[in-house]
Design a protein around this motif. Structure first.
Motif, mmCIF file in Angstrom:
data_model
loop_
_atom_site.group_PDB
_atom_site.id
_atom_site.type_symbol
_atom_site.label_atom_id
_atom_site.label_comp_id
_atom_site.label_asym_id
_atom_site.label_seq_id
_atom_site.Cartn_x
_atom_site.Cartn_y
_atom_site.Cartn_z
ATOM 1 N N LEU A 1 -11.022 -27.855 70.929
ATOM 2 C CA LEU A 1 -9.748 -28.470 71.287
ATOM 3 C C LEU A 1 -9.231 -27.935 72.624
ATOM 4 O O LEU A 1 -8.715 -28.691 73.464
ATOM 5 N N ARG B 1 -0.512 -24.933 63.588
ATOM 6 C CA ARG B 1 -1.410 -26.091 63.570
ATOM 7 C C ARG B 1 -0.661 -27.378 63.905
ATOM 8 O O ARG B 1 -1.187 -28.235 64.635
ATOM 9 N N PHE C 1 -1.590 -29.996 67.037
ATOM 10 C CA PHE C 1 -1.834 -31.427 66.824
ATOM 11 C C PHE C 1 -0.908 -32.281 67.685
ATOM 12 O O PHE C 1 -1.347 -33.203 68.374
ATOM 13 N N SER D 1 -2.007 -21.810 70.841
ATOM 14 C CA SER D 1 -3.445 -21.660 70.590
ATOM 15 C C SER D 1 -3.843 -20.198 70.584
ATOM 16 O O SER D 1 -4.681 -19.772 69.770
ATOM 17 N N GLY E 1 -7.503 -34.549 69.873
ATOM 18 C CA GLY E 1 -6.510 -33.774 69.136
ATOM 19 C C GLY E 1 -6.360 -34.197 67.691
ATOM 20 O O GLY E 1 -5.835 -33.431 66.867
ATOM 21 N N THR F 1 -7.444 -31.839 64.972
ATOM 22 C CA THR F 1 -6.655 -30.650 64.628
ATOM 23 C C THR F 1 -6.427 -30.542 63.129
ATOM 24 O O THR F 1 -6.322 -29.427 62.586
#
Length: 414
Positions: A237, A295, A299, A338, A395, A398
């Motif tokens: 990602l 998370r 996303f 991240s 994405g 995710t």
């Protein structure tokens, strides 16, 4: 009564763990701003080099490759060794190496010398970033998302200054204007010496003492398979996000010049809008992730930006700035998130994973710059911008990452 008092009274070590040390966070953020401002001098010079040295888009891509790949490869290496043996005074050493590279960059007469100078700037960044992330982690207390955002926002703001440097300095002064930035790096070295002294005291006195580091090193339990899978997906990602940002930072100015007829100076404003919006996104992303989940923010930052990145190459000039601002804010809101998510996946390897995730952002940007520059030479800048617009759609993957609650379960059981 005395029992209650004893329960409420924290020990010095525990209070140091809980307290958020804002003075150190702002100092390391300011140092991060200076470090990444030096890096931003390199892409800021691209339009000047294209005219004065007649560089191709592919050669411009190679300059970005050397800068970013050096930092990418070496960041997790320095992070790995600093996890075993923290080295506080590597911070000012990294800034000094960047200063040497900056001087060479300002005086380089050829493409090969430019690459050599950029190599030193990249090494300086690779030394700085893992230790900088560790300082932010140590000073965070219970506010890890906020602390990492404060740290990362300094770096992102420094990177956002590239178009400003081009418009206000390099268009007028040319290549040698980079020498002005040595004054800034001297200030950075002094600031980092103070941060390093605090860092050293924490190692000697606090929860990061030698005894605790030895315990961490003795924890040899195998990493859970789901954690490894999550790290691999997170890396992918970051790869996609970095590819897109590299396309914007290195080549969108040329798209504006060729397709919209803007001047070099005018085109810088649009790139600055994108990067400054990313600074705001980076800052707000951390606190929002503390509230709504890591998370979820990762996303939103990718899939949420995708519809706008697709239409960006086709919007009329008056709409570019608002669309660009929203894209920059959304897509970079996961930058610090991240890093925190990776640190929580592997809490005993903070330096290594910080270097991996942040370094990967540079490294994948480097690969992207070379590939996209080559495609621009073969096809066109417009083709590259349309291609970049599709990248944030990854994405959607995710949702395959474990939730924040699941991450805590996995790390506590491993």
């Amino acid at each position: 009564m005395s029992t209650t008092t004893q329960m409420k009274k924290p020990t010095p070590a525990s209070s140091k763990q809980i307290q958020t040390v804002y003075g150190i966070l702002f100092a390391i953020s300011g140092s991060h701003l200076i470090n990444d401002s030096i890096q931003s001098v390199v892409p800021a010079m691209n339009p000047i080099f294209e005219q004065t040295l007649n560089l191709s888009f592919a050669q411009i891509g190679w300059i970005a490759f050397v800068l970013n790949m050096t930092a990418s490869v070496m960041q997790p290496v320095f992070g790995y060794f600093s996890d075993k043996r923290p080295a506080p005074f590597l911070l000012p050493v990294g800034m000094f190496m960047s200063t040497l590279g900056l001087i060479g960059f300002a005086l380089s007469p050829s493409f090969s010398m430019i690459l050599m100078s950029v190599f030193f700037i990249g090494i300086g960044s690779a030394v700085f970033h893992p230790e900088g992330s560790r300082v932010a982690y140590m000073a965070a207390g219970t506010k890890r998302g906020l602390a990492q955002s404060i740290y990362q926002v300094g770096g992102n703001f420094g990177q956002s200054l590239a178009p400003v440097f081009t418009a206000l300095i390099f268009v007028s002064l040319g290549q040698k204007g980079a020498l002005l930035f040595t004054i800034v790096t001297m200030i950075g070295i002094i600031l980092l010496l103070n941060v390093s002294r605090w860092y050293k005291r924490q190692i000697q006195e606090g929860s990061f003492s030698r005894k605790n580091r030895m315990k961490a090193q003795q924890a040899t339990a195998p990493i859970h398979k789901k954690i490894k899978t999550a790290m691999g997906l997170l890396v992918f990602l970051v790869f996609a996000r970095s590819f897109y940002v590299a396309g914007i930072n290195n080549f969108y100015q040329f798209y504006l010049i060729e397709d919209y007829g803007l001047t070099v100076r005018h085109a810088q404003l649009y790139v600055f809008i994108f990067m400054f919006a990313g600074v705001l996104g980076t800052f707000f992303g951390g606190p929002l992730a503390d509230r709504f989940g890591r998370r979820n923010m990762i996303f939103l930052s990718m899939a949420g930006a995708a519809p706008l990145t697709v239409i960006l190459p086709f919007v009329p000039l008056p709409l570019i700035i608002p669309v660009f601002f929203i894209i920059g804010f959304i897509i970079l809101s996961s930058f610090s998130v991240s890093v925190v998510y990776a640190q929580e996946l592997l809490p005993q390897k903070v330096g290594m994973v910080s270097g991996l995730i942040v370094g990967l952002a540079f490294g994948m940007g480097a690969v992207g710059a070379v590939l996209l520059g080559t495609l621009a030479d073969i096809f066109s800048i417009r083709f590259v911008m349309i291609l970049c617009g599709l990248l944030p759609f990854v994405g959607i993957l995710t949702w395959m990452l474990p939730s924040d609650e699941k991450v805590r379960e996995l790390t506590s059981s491993s």
